[in-house]
Design a protein around this motif. Structure first.
Motif, short mmCIF file in Angstrom:
data_model
loop_
_atom_site.label_atom_id
_atom_site.label_comp_id
_atom_site.label_asym_id
_atom_site.label_seq_id
_atom_site.Cartn_x
_atom_site.Cartn_y
_atom_site.Cartn_z
N PRO A 89 8.87 -6.46 -13.26
CA PRO A 89 9.67 -6.25 -12.43
C PRO A 89 9.15 -5.55 -11.10
CG PRO A 89 10.72 -6.00 -14.57
CD PRO A 89 9.43 -6.13 -14.84
N ALA A 90 9.45 -5.77 -9.94
CA ALA A 90 9.14 -5.27 -8.73
C ALA A 90 10.33 -4.96 -7.98
CB ALA A 90 8.14 -5.89 -8.19
N GLN A 91 10.42 -3.53 -7.70
CA GLN A 91 11.61 -3.18 -6.91
C GLN A 91 11.32 -2.46 -5.75
OE1 GLN A 91 14.68 -1.59 -9.58
NE2 GLN A 91 16.02 -1.13 -7.64
N ARG A 92 12.13 -2.81 -4.46
CA ARG A 92 11.97 -1.83 -3.35
C ARG A 92 12.01 -0.35 -3.42
NH1 ARG A 92 13.97 -2.66 2.65
NH2 ARG A 92 11.93 -2.58 3.65
N PHE A 93 11.54 0.34 -2.77
CA PHE A 93 11.68 1.78 -2.66
C PHE A 93 10.99 2.54 -3.82
CE2 PHE A 93 15.62 0.24 -0.35
CZ PHE A 93 15.16 0.22 0.71
N THR A 94 10.30 1.63 -4.79
CA THR A 94 9.68 2.10 -5.85
C THR A 94 8.09 1.76 -6.00
OG1 THR A 94 9.82 0.17 -7.29
CG2 THR A 94 11.86 1.75 -7.17
N PRO A 95 7.22 2.59 -6.55
CA PRO A 95 6.00 2.16 -6.71
C PRO A 95 5.61 0.74 -7.57
CG PRO A 95 6.06 3.98 -8.13
CD PRO A 95 7.38 3.49 -7.37
N THR A 96 6.67 0.16 -8.01
CA THR A 96 6.47 -1.11 -8.64
C THR A 96 5.92 -2.29 -7.87
OG1 THR A 96 8.96 -1.75 -8.39
CG2 THR A 96 8.19 -0.62 -10.69
N LEU A 97 6.27 -2.28 -6.55
CA LEU A 97 5.71 -3.30 -5.54
C LEU A 97 4.18 -3.07 -5.45
CD1 LEU A 97 8.30 -3.50 -2.91
CD2 LEU A 97 7.55 -5.35 -4.23
N ILE A 98 3.59 -1.80 -5.57
CA ILE A 98 2.28 -1.66 -5.38
C ILE A 98 1.59 -2.13 -6.87
CG2 ILE A 98 0.34 0.05 -5.56
CD1 ILE A 98 2.24 1.92 -3.96
N SER A 99 2.32 -1.82 -7.77
CA SER A 99 1.85 -2.34 -9.23
C SER A 99 1.81 -3.73 -9.16
CB SER A 99 2.87 -1.84 -10.37
OG SER A 99 2.61 -0.42 -10.41
N ALA A 100 2.77 -4.55 -8.73
CA ALA A 100 2.89 -5.98 -8.84
C ALA A 100 1.55 -6.46 -7.93
CB ALA A 100 4.19 -6.66 -8.27
N THR A 101 1.34 -5.87 -6.64
CA THR A 101 0.16 -6.23 -5.80
C THR A 101 -1.10 -6.13 -6.62
OG1 THR A 101 1.63 -5.90 -3.95
CG2 THR A 101 -0.89 -6.09 -3.58
N ARG A 102 -1.30 -4.89 -7.12
CA ARG A 102 -2.56 -4.69 -8.13
C ARG A 102 -2.72 -5.66 -8.98
NH1 ARG A 102 -2.99 1.11 -9.99
NH2 ARG A 102 -5.34 0.82 -9.22
N ARG A 103 -1.46 -6.04 -9.82
CA ARG A 103 -1.71 -6.98 -10.67
C ARG A 103 -2.04 -8.23 -10.32
NH1 ARG A 103 3.55 -6.39 -12.03
NH2 ARG A 103 2.93 -4.31 -13.14
#
Length: 373
Positions: A144-158
């Motif tokens: 999961p990748a959600q706006r306003f959270t660092p999960t979007l960075i995680s998705a990109t690095r992944r």
């Protein structure tokens, strides 16, 4: 009258001839016929060499990000010499790709040896219709990748890690979304990126609201790793060289701060701050501080760029997007030895945001406008 030989004379003659007999025996060659059994000959003719078994498939990549990034950080930062580089097209999505037919047309005449496709699809959402064509079996293990959270960075690095590990020839890494479209043919796009020795990533300083973004995790939460003076803002859509892609997946120092949750969601845009800050701190001279993905922020204050109406999509819009000029950093701080406000004009290669119902007008002018350079 013949004289009969005496016994003594015969013995003497025999003694005198004995050395010659020995020499003849030693020096005379002896031919020994080589006997090869018929059964052996037949067996030799019938011998079938069994081919070597294929090498075992590569071990599956780890599912946890820590292990995945650790392995990706070990790859060679340079693609192989004397081989044409590849471009990795990486899509971050939460929906089926509405412009897949346009991208299929984009790749249709491109040699498959020059590109790779990767899709990070948020598993919380359904994907109907499923990914097909060139996008089939190109979805990486996603989270999961959600706006306003660092999960979007995680998705990109992944997805970067998967692209780095998948093919050592991947030389440039372009990040895209479902609302992105190409503005040129594959050949034009490839020539532009393959010829560049630098990454393209927007890096802005002294932007309005920079302090609020920097302090979104707390007044001093970013210290000491990132001071306010080092903090940067920029588009999350960039094209990175391989050495910068490896830099991103190997970073731990800045990630230790950017992965912290925000206390204020309305000023929390980690994906627009982490990448420009990291690249500016580590290798500013290796970057062109501009994005090659066109976006229109005219009149927008809600954090979302303009979404074009399907009725607005036509040749005039495509030509105007092509002719527009990227913003190079803060312009006044740009190194004049490399580029200046009046000299450098890199072409926009992609554009967003387009609505799904724009696919019909886009396809109708794909050959005659979009892919005609």
């Amino acid at each position: 009258m013949l004289i009969s030989p005496t016994p003594l004379s015969l013995i003497c003659a025999l003694i005198l001839c004995m050395p010659l007999a020995v020499v003849f025996t030693v020096t005379s060659p002896t031919n020994i016929p080589l006997q090869i059994p018929k059964s052996s000959t037949k067996a030799h003719r019938k011998l079938n060499l069994t081919p070597l078994p294929p090498p075992p498939p590569p071990a599956p990549l780890p599912l946890d990000d820590v292990s995945l990034l650790r392995i990706a950080a070990r790859v060679n930062s340079r693609p192989p010499r004397f081989k044409k580089p590849k471009i990795a097209f990486m899509f971050l999505t939460t929906t089926p790709l509405p412009f897949a037919p346009l991208w299929e047309r984009f790749f249709s005449k491109a040699p498959k040896s020059l590109y790779r496709i990767y899709v990070h699809a948020d598993p919380r959402f359904p994907y109907e219709p499923p990914f097909s064509g060139l996008f089939a079996r190109r979805v990486i293990h996603s989270k999961p990748a959600q706006r306003f959270t660092p999960t979007l960075i995680s998705a990109t690095r992944r997805v970067l890690a998967h692209a780095l590990l998948d093919d050592p020839r991947n030389s440039m890494f372009a990040l895209l979304t479902p609302s992105c479209i190409p503005l040129h043919s594959f050949n034009f796009t490839y020539r532009t990126l393959a010829a560049s020795k630098k990454s393209f990533i927007e890096i802005l300083d002294n932007e309005i609201g920079a302090y609020d973004r920097w302090a979104a995790r707390g007044p001093d939460a970013m210290l000491p790793q990132v001071s306010l003076e080092e903090f940067r803002i920029g588009s999350q859509f960039w094209v990175l060289k391989r050495k910068h892609a490896r830099l991103v997946v190997s970073d731990q120092r800045l990630w230790s701060k950017f992965k912290l949750p925000c206390e204020r969601w309305d000023t929390c845009y980690p994906e627009e701050n982490y990448f420009p800050t990291l690249l500016n701190m580590r290798d500013p001279d290796g970057c062109v501080p501009a994005t090659l993905t066109h976006v229109d922020w005219t009149g927008r204050v809600d954090g979302h760029p303009v979404t074009y109406n399907a009725s607005d999509v036509g040749p005039d819009l495509i030509w105007s997007l092509r002719e527009d000029r990227p913003r190079y950093g803060d312009e006044v701080n740009v190194n004049a030895t490399d580029w200046s406000g009046s000299e450098r004009h890199d072409p926009f290669l992609f554009a967003r945001k387009f609505p799904p119902d724009a696919i019909e007008p886009l396809m109708s002018m794909a050959s005659d406008v979009i892919f005609r350079d």
